[in-house]
Design an enzyme around this catalytic site. Structure first.
Site, mmCIF file in Angstrom:
data_model
loop_
_atom_site.group_PDB
_atom_site.id
_atom_site.type_symbol
_atom_site.label_atom_id
_atom_site.label_comp_id
_atom_site.label_asym_id
_atom_site.label_seq_id
_atom_site.Cartn_x
_atom_site.Cartn_y
_atom_site.Cartn_z
ATOM 1 C CD GLU A 95 39.797 45.685 86.023
ATOM 2 O OE1 GLU A 95 39.048 46.645 86.200
ATOM 3 O OE2 GLU A 95 40.464 45.521 84.987
ATOM 4 C CE LYS A 107 38.222 48.668 79.979
ATOM 5 N NZ LYS A 107 37.571 47.380 79.944
ATOM 6 C CD GLU A 141 40.158 45.686 78.012
ATOM 7 O OE1 GLU A 141 40.612 46.837 77.886
ATOM 8 O OE2 GLU A 141 39.016 45.452 78.463
ATOM 9 C CG ASN A 169 40.932 51.330 81.983
ATOM 10 O OD1 ASN A 169 41.398 52.107 81.136
ATOM 11 N ND2 ASN A 169 41.108 50.015 81.923
HETATM 12 P P1 13P Z 1 33.919 47.541 82.401
HETATM 13 O O1 13P Z 1 33.559 48.372 83.626
HETATM 14 O O2 13P Z 1 33.559 48.206 81.117
HETATM 15 O O3 13P Z 1 33.436 46.139 82.541
HETATM 16 O O4 13P Z 1 35.533 47.460 82.383
HETATM 17 C C1 13P Z 1 36.206 47.078 83.533
HETATM 18 C C2 13P Z 1 37.657 47.307 83.347
HETATM 19 O O5 13P Z 1 38.302 46.614 82.574
HETATM 20 C C3 13P Z 1 38.291 48.407 84.090
HETATM 21 O O6 13P Z 1 39.672 48.359 84.005
#
Ligand code: 13P
Length: 253
Positions: free
Chosen positions: A169, A12, A99, A10
């Site tokens: 998560e 983001k 998020e 992901n």
């Molecule tokens: P991180 O691996 O940066 O902690 O993020 C996890 C996440 O939100 C994947 O969707």
């Protein structure tokens, strides 16, 4: 039943379309030297998806989006529909990421509406659930995760549920460098599978991939994947670098 594992990145809000092309090319090259049987998925921002699909041609890499609307088209400024994503050759979509829930006000109801519309098409949805730190510390993890599943998956017919992928998560582990221990994660994964069995029946639950996400790194991926209940990973930060994501993919197997 054996469940094919998934290594999903992901991204983001990271990488321009140009950077996306480079990262997918680098990842594709690294994967040629790695033995793996898992599905490999990257989820760049919307504006880089077309480039991503093009760059991934001829590789095993699949491309997913980070959200999709509950409607095919209409007056929904800022939204993108599953139909638009399918047209580009996108195959997966993340829904209900923490998020989206905590910063953009998504609720189980909006996630559910998005999911039901996505399931009317061909995309594979990856629905995210997970407890916050206060939930964990007050022993409410089970209730919170079960509630998110009930709400997000409401009225999904069992014959469509077998396409779903779930991601656990824990919010306190995202981007914090704190990972759930493998045992901690496996315990929640088992709870999730139990809830899926209660909603959709044993055979859907048995086949459903449940991914772990939250500070997954090359250093901790192998021990997480040692757990039978963990069917893959959803990786944020460490998926933005071809070498570290390739190392994680190797650990997923
Ligand atoms: P991180 O691996 O940066 O902690 O993020 C996890 C996440 O939100 C994947 O969707």
């Amino acid at each position: 039943m054996s469940r094919r594992r998934v290594a999903a990145g992901n991204w983001k809000m990271n990488k321009t379309a140009g950077e996306t092309r480079t990262l997918i090319r680098d990842l594709g090259n690294k994967l040629k030297g790695i033995e793996h049987g898992c599905e490999v998925l990257v989820c760049p921002p919307f504006v880089a998806l077309e480039t991503a699909v093009d760059a991934a041609k001829g590789t095993v890499i699949e491309v997913g989006a980070q959200n999709a609307s509950w409607q095919k088209s209409g007056a929904l400024t800022g939204e993108v529909s599953p139909e638009m994503l399918e047209y580009l050759g996108v195959t997966h979509v993340i829904l209900g990421h923490s998020e989206r829930r905590s910063i953009f006000g998504e609720t189980d109801e909006t996630v559910n509406a998005r999911l039901r519309h996505v399931l009317s098409g061909s995309l594979v949805p990856i629905v995210c659930v997970g407890e916050g730190l206060a939930d964990r510390e007050s022993d409410r993890t089970g209730d919170v995760v079960r509630g998110q599943l009930r709400g997000s998956l409401a009225e999904v017919p069992a014959d469509q549920a077998d396409r779903l992928i779930l991601a656990y998560e824990p919010v306190w582990a995202i981007g914090t460098g704190r990972t759930a221990s493998p045992e901690m994660a496996a315990e929640v994964h088992a709870l999730i599978r139990g809830e899926i069995a209660a909603i959709f029946g044993d055979s859907v639950a048995e086949g459903m991939r449940v991914l772990y996400g939250g500070s997954v790194k090359p250093e901790n991926a192998a021990e997480l994947l040692n757990e039978d209940e963990i069917d893959g990973v959803l990786v944020g930060g460490a998926s933005l670098d071809a070498s570290s994501f390739a190392a994680i993919i190797a650990a997923v197997g």
